[in-house]
Structures are given as C-alpha cells and as structure tokens.
Design a protein around this motif. Structure first.
Motif, PDB file in Angstrom:
ATOM      1  N   LEU A   1     -20.297 -65.148  35.565  1.00  0.00           N
ATOM      2  CA  LEU A   1     -20.929 -65.448  34.261  1.00  0.00           C
ATOM      3  C   LEU A   1     -19.798 -64.919  33.093  1.00  0.00           C
ATOM      4  CD1 LEU A   1     -24.571 -64.737  34.442  1.00  0.00           C
ATOM      5  CD2 LEU A   1     -23.379 -67.098  34.243  1.00  0.00           C
ATOM      6  N   VAL A   2     -19.329 -63.940  33.324  1.00  0.00           N
ATOM      7  CA  VAL A   2     -18.462 -63.034  32.330  1.00  0.00           C
ATOM      8  C   VAL A   2     -17.293 -63.251  32.415  1.00  0.00           C
ATOM      9  CG1 VAL A   2     -17.671 -60.749  31.358  1.00  0.00           C
ATOM     10  CG2 VAL A   2     -20.177 -60.870  31.903  1.00  0.00           C
ATOM     11  N   ALA A   3     -16.603 -63.027  33.683  1.00  0.00           N
ATOM     12  CA  ALA A   3     -15.055 -63.313  33.774  1.00  0.00           C
ATOM     13  C   ALA A   3     -14.846 -64.902  33.836  1.00  0.00           C
ATOM     14  CB  ALA A   3     -14.724 -62.783  35.190  1.00  0.00           C
ATOM     15  N   GLY A   4     -15.483 -65.561  34.520  1.00  0.00           N
ATOM     16  CA  GLY A   4     -15.579 -67.227  34.525  1.00  0.00           C
ATOM     17  C   GLY A   4     -15.650 -67.556  32.978  1.00  0.00           C
ATOM     18  N   GLY A   5     -16.909 -67.179  32.434  1.00  0.00           N
ATOM     19  CA  GLY A   5     -17.016 -67.426  31.113  1.00  0.00           C
ATOM     20  C   GLY A   5     -15.923 -67.369  30.158  1.00  0.00           C
ATOM     21  N   GLU A   6     -15.413 -66.209  30.252  1.00  0.00           N
ATOM     22  CA  GLU A   6     -14.098 -65.799  29.170  1.00  0.00           C
ATOM     23  C   GLU A   6     -12.902 -66.308  29.587  1.00  0.00           C
ATOM     24  OE1 GLU A   6     -13.462 -61.566  30.042  1.00  0.00           O
ATOM     25  OE2 GLU A   6     -15.378 -61.163  28.772  1.00  0.00           O
ATOM     26  N   ASN A   7     -12.794 -66.957  31.003  1.00  0.00           N
ATOM     27  CA  ASN A   7     -11.458 -67.630  31.373  1.00  0.00           C
ATOM     28  C   ASN A   7     -11.857 -69.050  30.911  1.00  0.00           C
ATOM     29  OD1 ASN A   7      -9.215 -68.081  32.833  1.00  0.00           O
ATOM     30  ND2 ASN A   7     -10.594 -68.994  34.263  1.00  0.00           N
ATOM     31  N   MET A   8     -13.030 -69.619  30.918  1.00  0.00           N
ATOM     32  CA  MET A   8     -13.335 -70.911  30.357  1.00  0.00           C
ATOM     33  C   MET A   8     -13.011 -71.173  28.903  1.00  0.00           C
ATOM     34  SD  MET A   8     -16.566 -73.237  31.435  1.00  0.00           S
ATOM     35  CE  MET A   8     -17.448 -72.760  30.033  1.00  0.00           C
TER      36      MET A   8
ATOM     37  N   ILE B   1     -30.169 -54.791  52.896  1.00  0.00           N
ATOM     38  CA  ILE B   1     -30.493 -55.898  51.871  1.00  0.00           C
ATOM     39  C   ILE B   1     -30.438 -55.595  50.624  1.00  0.00           C
ATOM     40  CG2 ILE B   1     -32.366 -57.213  51.269  1.00  0.00           C
ATOM     41  CD1 ILE B   1     -33.375 -56.999  54.239  1.00  0.00           C
ATOM     42  N   LEU B   2     -30.627 -54.439  50.145  1.00  0.00           N
ATOM     43  CA  LEU B   2     -30.590 -53.871  48.643  1.00  0.00           C
ATOM     44  C   LEU B   2     -28.887 -54.079  48.260  1.00  0.00           C
ATOM     45  CD1 LEU B   2     -33.026 -51.028  48.082  1.00  0.00           C
ATOM     46  CD2 LEU B   2     -33.053 -53.337  47.204  1.00  0.00           C
ATOM     47  N   ARG B   3     -28.144 -53.593  49.265  1.00  0.00           N
ATOM     48  CA  ARG B   3     -26.660 -53.730  48.899  1.00  0.00           C
ATOM     49  C   ARG B   3     -26.182 -54.987  48.949  1.00  0.00           C
ATOM     50  NH1 ARG B   3     -21.750 -50.025  51.538  1.00  0.00           N
ATOM     51  NH2 ARG B   3     -20.059 -51.221  50.353  1.00  0.00           N
ATOM     52  N   ALA B   4     -26.738 -55.909  49.679  1.00  0.00           N
ATOM     53  CA  ALA B   4     -26.396 -57.328  49.711  1.00  0.00           C
ATOM     54  C   ALA B   4     -26.912 -57.824  48.299  1.00  0.00           C
ATOM     55  CB  ALA B   4     -26.952 -58.017  50.712  1.00  0.00           C
ATOM     56  N   LEU B   5     -27.937 -57.708  47.744  1.00  0.00           N
ATOM     57  CA  LEU B   5     -28.505 -57.942  46.777  1.00  0.00           C
ATOM     58  C   LEU B   5     -27.798 -57.382  45.111  1.00  0.00           C
ATOM     59  CD1 LEU B   5     -32.451 -57.851  47.078  1.00  0.00           C
ATOM     60  CD2 LEU B   5     -30.914 -59.781  47.068  1.00  0.00           C
ATOM     61  N   ASP B   6     -27.355 -56.193  45.426  1.00  0.00           N
ATOM     62  CA  ASP B   6     -26.276 -55.622  44.532  1.00  0.00           C
ATOM     63  C   ASP B   6     -24.838 -56.185  44.561  1.00  0.00           C
ATOM     64  OD1 ASP B   6     -25.654 -53.528  42.392  1.00  0.00           O
ATOM     65  OD2 ASP B   6     -24.440 -52.591  44.107  1.00  0.00           O
ATOM     66  N   THR B   7     -24.622 -56.819  45.547  1.00  0.00           N
ATOM     67  CA  THR B   7     -23.286 -57.485  45.832  1.00  0.00           C
ATOM     68  C   THR B   7     -23.521 -59.033  44.823  1.00  0.00           C
ATOM     69  OG1 THR B   7     -22.762 -56.297  47.827  1.00  0.00           O
ATOM     70  CG2 THR B   7     -21.505 -58.375  47.192  1.00  0.00           C
ATOM     71  N   ILE B   8     -24.450 -59.501  45.363  1.00  0.00           N
ATOM     72  CA  ILE B   8     -24.821 -60.689  44.561  1.00  0.00           C
ATOM     73  C   ILE B   8     -24.893 -60.550  43.280  1.00  0.00           C
ATOM     74  CG2 ILE B   8     -26.432 -62.538  44.487  1.00  0.00           C
ATOM     75  CD1 ILE B   8     -27.075 -62.262  47.474  1.00  0.00           C
ATOM     76  N   SER B   9     -25.588 -59.641  42.698  1.00  0.00           N
ATOM     77  CA  SER B   9     -25.753 -59.289  41.253  1.00  0.00           C
ATOM     78  C   SER B   9     -24.335 -59.352  40.674  1.00  0.00           C
ATOM     79  CB  SER B   9     -26.682 -58.171  40.882  1.00  0.00           C
ATOM     80  OG  SER B   9     -26.652 -57.860  39.866  1.00  0.00           O
ATOM     81  N   THR B  10     -23.499 -58.340  41.236  1.00  0.00           N
ATOM     82  CA  THR B  10     -21.942 -58.255  40.790  1.00  0.00           C
ATOM     83  C   THR B  10     -21.357 -59.191  40.688  1.00  0.00           C
ATOM     84  OG1 THR B  10     -22.313 -55.880  41.660  1.00  0.00           O
ATOM     85  CG2 THR B  10     -20.160 -56.710  41.390  1.00  0.00           C
ATOM     86  N   HIS B  11     -21.471 -60.354  41.873  1.00  0.00           N
ATOM     87  CA  HIS B  11     -20.561 -61.573  41.886  1.00  0.00           C
ATOM     88  C   HIS B  11     -21.368 -62.588  40.629  1.00  0.00           C
ATOM     89  CE1 HIS B  11     -18.604 -59.899  45.333  1.00  0.00           C
ATOM     90  NE2 HIS B  11     -17.945 -60.878  45.314  1.00  0.00           N
ATOM     91  N   ILE B  12     -22.452 -62.336  40.489  1.00  0.00           N
ATOM     92  CA  ILE B  12     -22.969 -63.226  39.290  1.00  0.00           C
ATOM     93  C   ILE B  12     -22.566 -62.943  38.091  1.00  0.00           C
ATOM     94  CG2 ILE B  12     -25.460 -64.101  38.104  1.00  0.00           C
ATOM     95  CD1 ILE B  12     -26.531 -64.314  41.170  1.00  0.00           C
ATOM     96  N   GLN B  13     -22.733 -61.708  37.874  1.00  0.00           N
ATOM     97  CA  GLN B  13     -22.008 -61.109  36.833  1.00  0.00           C
ATOM     98  C   GLN B  13     -20.433 -61.442  36.478  1.00  0.00           C
ATOM     99  OE1 GLN B  13     -22.603 -57.033  36.090  1.00  0.00           O
ATOM    100  NE2 GLN B  13     -21.987 -56.758  34.067  1.00  0.00           N
TER     101      GLN B  13
END
Length: 165
Positions: A119-126, A104-116
């Motif tokens: 926010l970062v890559a998607g925001g920069e692209n936008m 579960i911690l690995r899943a939460l880490d994965t979700i956190s990485t994808h949210i980042q």
C-alpha cells in the motif's frame, strides 16, 4: 514437533523487499504470497494432524488390548500416576499450541508488513511514476496544470474567488 514448529516460524522473513512493487498487479499472474509461502500453512496443519495422531496412538484410551500408555497406567492402579500422566499430556499440547500460535502470529505480522509495503511503497511508486509521466507529457503541463478554457483560468471568475477567500 516443537523444533519443527519453531523453525517454521523462524523461517519467515518479516521485512518486505526493498524494491517497491509494480502496481497495479497483473491479474493473470500468480498472486503474491505476502511473505508467507503457502507451504507454511500446510506445514502447520500437518504438525497439528501429527500431534493428534501421536496422541491417539500413544494413549489409545478406551481401546481394549491396545497395550498403550493408558492401559499401562490403568493397570498400575495409582490415581496419582494417572493424574500426573494426564497433566503431562495436557502440558504437551498446551506447549505445542503456544508455539504454533507464536508461529502463526509471526506469519500474520509478516503478511501485515507486506500489505503495508504494497500500500505505501507501491502507492508511492505508482504516484511517482504517474507524476513523472505527467511532467514528461508536453500537452499536460504537469499534475497541477489548469486545463485551457476552464473557469479557473480567469482570475476574476467566481470559482477562483471562492477558492482564494
């Protein structure tokens, strides 16, 4: 159950995709899974349910005529055997719980990485797409162009003086 829960955790790919997401997301399309498929959570829940069912069937405490482990241990009359068996029972569930928490911690880490990533890559692209649109727009004059007729156009205006001093 141990190998199944470990495989569930190992199947998670914690790195986000290399291509930036297209923002804003279309609200009519399905929501992104953020690197953790919904079946992961269903699998964790089913493993938990299976472990509880296994424990109930194996031990069947306080059920007369069940001929399960609990009755056999009570029939031995040995308190040491009962204590050791209960310790092993607790160790099994503690180990299963720890492995589940790791997954579960690995899943939460994965979700956190994808949210980042969103926010970062998607925001920069936008922003990049917006900037390119602004530069390609002949009437706009770029992202830092001063609109015609504004108080900032005149170098002697109080607004320009207050910004430069």
């Amino acid at each position: 159950l141990f190998p199944i829960i470990e495989v569930l955790g190992d199947l998670l790919y914690t790195n986000p995709p290399s291509a930036p997401p297209n923002l804003p997301f279309d609200e009519n399309s399905p929501a992104p899974d953020l690197g953790v498929d919904g079946s992961f959570w269903v699998g964790i829940e089913r493993i938990h349910s299976a472990a509880k069912a296994f424990d109930r069937e194996l031990w069947a405490e306080q059920r007369a005529g069940s001929e399960r482990v609990w009755e056999i241990l009570v029939a031995t009359g040995s308190h040491t055997v009962n204590t050791l068996a209960k310790d092993q029972r607790m160790n099994f569930f503690q180990e299963l719980e720890e492995r589940g928490e790791t997954a579960i911690l690995r899943a939460l880490d994965t979700i956190s990485t994808h949210i980042q990533w969103v926010l970062v890559a998607g925001g920069e692209n936008m922003i990049k797409n917006r900037v390119l649109q602004n530069f390609s727009d002949k009437s706009g004059g770029g992202p830092y162009a001063v609109p015609a007729g504004s108080s900032l156009e005149n170098a002697n205006s109080p607004a320009v003086k207050s910004l430069t001093f």
